[in-house]
Design a protein around this motif. Structure first.
Motif, short mmCIF file in Angstrom:
data_model
loop_
_atom_site.label_atom_id
_atom_site.label_comp_id
_atom_site.label_asym_id
_atom_site.label_seq_id
_atom_site.Cartn_x
_atom_site.Cartn_y
_atom_site.Cartn_z
N GLY A 133 0.83 -1.19 0.00
CA GLY A 133 0.00 0.00 0.00
C GLY A 133 0.87 1.24 0.00
O GLY A 133 2.09 1.19 -0.11
N GLN A 134 0.21 2.38 0.16
CA GLN A 134 0.92 3.65 0.12
C GLN A 134 0.63 4.37 1.44
O GLN A 134 0.58 3.75 2.47
CB GLN A 134 0.43 4.45 -1.09
CG GLN A 134 0.65 3.72 -2.40
CD GLN A 134 -0.24 4.25 -3.50
OE1 GLN A 134 -0.20 5.43 -3.81
NE2 GLN A 134 -1.04 3.39 -4.10
N GLY A 135 0.50 5.67 1.40
CA GLY A 135 0.14 6.41 2.59
C GLY A 135 1.10 6.16 3.74
O GLY A 135 2.28 6.45 3.66
N GLY A 136 0.62 5.59 4.79
CA GLY A 136 1.42 5.38 5.98
C GLY A 136 2.21 4.10 5.99
O GLY A 136 2.75 3.71 7.02
N ALA A 137 2.31 3.43 4.86
CA ALA A 137 3.00 2.15 4.82
C ALA A 137 4.51 2.31 4.94
O ALA A 137 5.10 3.22 4.35
CB ALA A 137 2.68 1.44 3.51
N GLU A 138 5.12 1.41 5.68
CA GLU A 138 6.57 1.39 5.81
C GLU A 138 7.20 0.99 4.47
O GLU A 138 6.75 0.05 3.82
CB GLU A 138 6.99 0.39 6.87
CG GLU A 138 8.49 0.21 7.02
CD GLU A 138 8.84 -0.79 8.11
OE1 GLU A 138 7.91 -1.34 8.74
OE2 GLU A 138 10.05 -1.01 8.34
#
Lengths: 112, 113
Positions: free
Chosen positions: B96-101
């Protein structure tokens, strides 16, 4: 786009003293994620900690940071520096632009 | 072993040559990235793909072109390299994107003579 301002350049500390690396950011996105990545010598960056929640302290591996949206800050702290903390530290917001914007990085050098 | 792998580790070439770098991740992630880290350690995103679709295309010279065959592979080609292309190119992936490490590979160090 987003921008980040970190403590400039090099921070030198004696082992056992507290660590404080500053990070302020600018973004038009109202709910950014904020990240600290650490890069040790001859290694790649890896996540140290992250936060999304306003005014909540996040901790990992002895480091902690609190996201303050009112001041757009996400300072990294540790109560007692260790020799192994010597590394390059990046602060990075992730906003609606689908990308991380890394700051220029702060080198932390801990000496005995 | 689950990780992000990059080849080659190092590459030295002459101005004007073409180079290609490979990246593979075995973490089951759906998003991959190319970053450039210059000699001052400035780290900037170049491209990112989500499920083989280009989602970030920063302002980089047109001689740079990413290539994604599937969500586990993301390559980078540079046509006609220039001295300012000397840097470490880091591949990363996330779920995923956003807050993904994001997990970074070991990097490819390019030197252009």
């Amino acid at each position: 786009g987003d921008s980040v301002t970190q403590t400039e350049g090099l921070v030198t500390l004696t082992e056992g003293l507290p660590v404080m690396l500053n990070c302020t950011y600018q973004t038009i996105y109202s709910n950014p994620f904020l990240f600290w990545y650490v890069q040790h010598l001859n290694e790649s960056p890896r996540l140290l900690l992250k936060s999304f929640t306003d005014n909540k302290r996040t901790e990992h591996q002895g480091f902690h940071a609190t996201l303050h949206k009112s001041s757009s800050s996400f300072h990294l702290q540790k109560s007692s520096a260790q020799l192994s903390d010597s590394a390059l530290y990046y602060c990075a917001p992730h906003s609606g632009y689908n990308k991380l914007t890394f700051g220029k990085g702060t080198v932390l050098l801990v000496s005995p | 072993e689950t990780a992000v792998f990059q080849t080659p580790n190092y590459h030295v070439t002459q101005v004007g040559n073409e180079v290609s770098f490979n990246c593979k991740q075995t973490l089951g992630h759906d998003t991959m990235y190319w970053y450039k880290q210059d000699s001052k350690k400035l780290l900037k995103i170049m491209f990112s793909y989500n499920n083989k679709q280009l989602i970030v295309n920063e302002t980089v010279p047109r001689r740079f072109s990413p290539q994604s065959s599937d969500k586990a592979h993301l390559n980078l080609r540079i046509k006609s390299v220039e001295p300012e292309d000397s840097a470490v190119y880091l591949c990363a992936s996330s779920y995923g994107q956003g807050g993904a490490e994001q997990f970074f590979g070991p990097g490819t160090r390019l030197t252009v003579l």
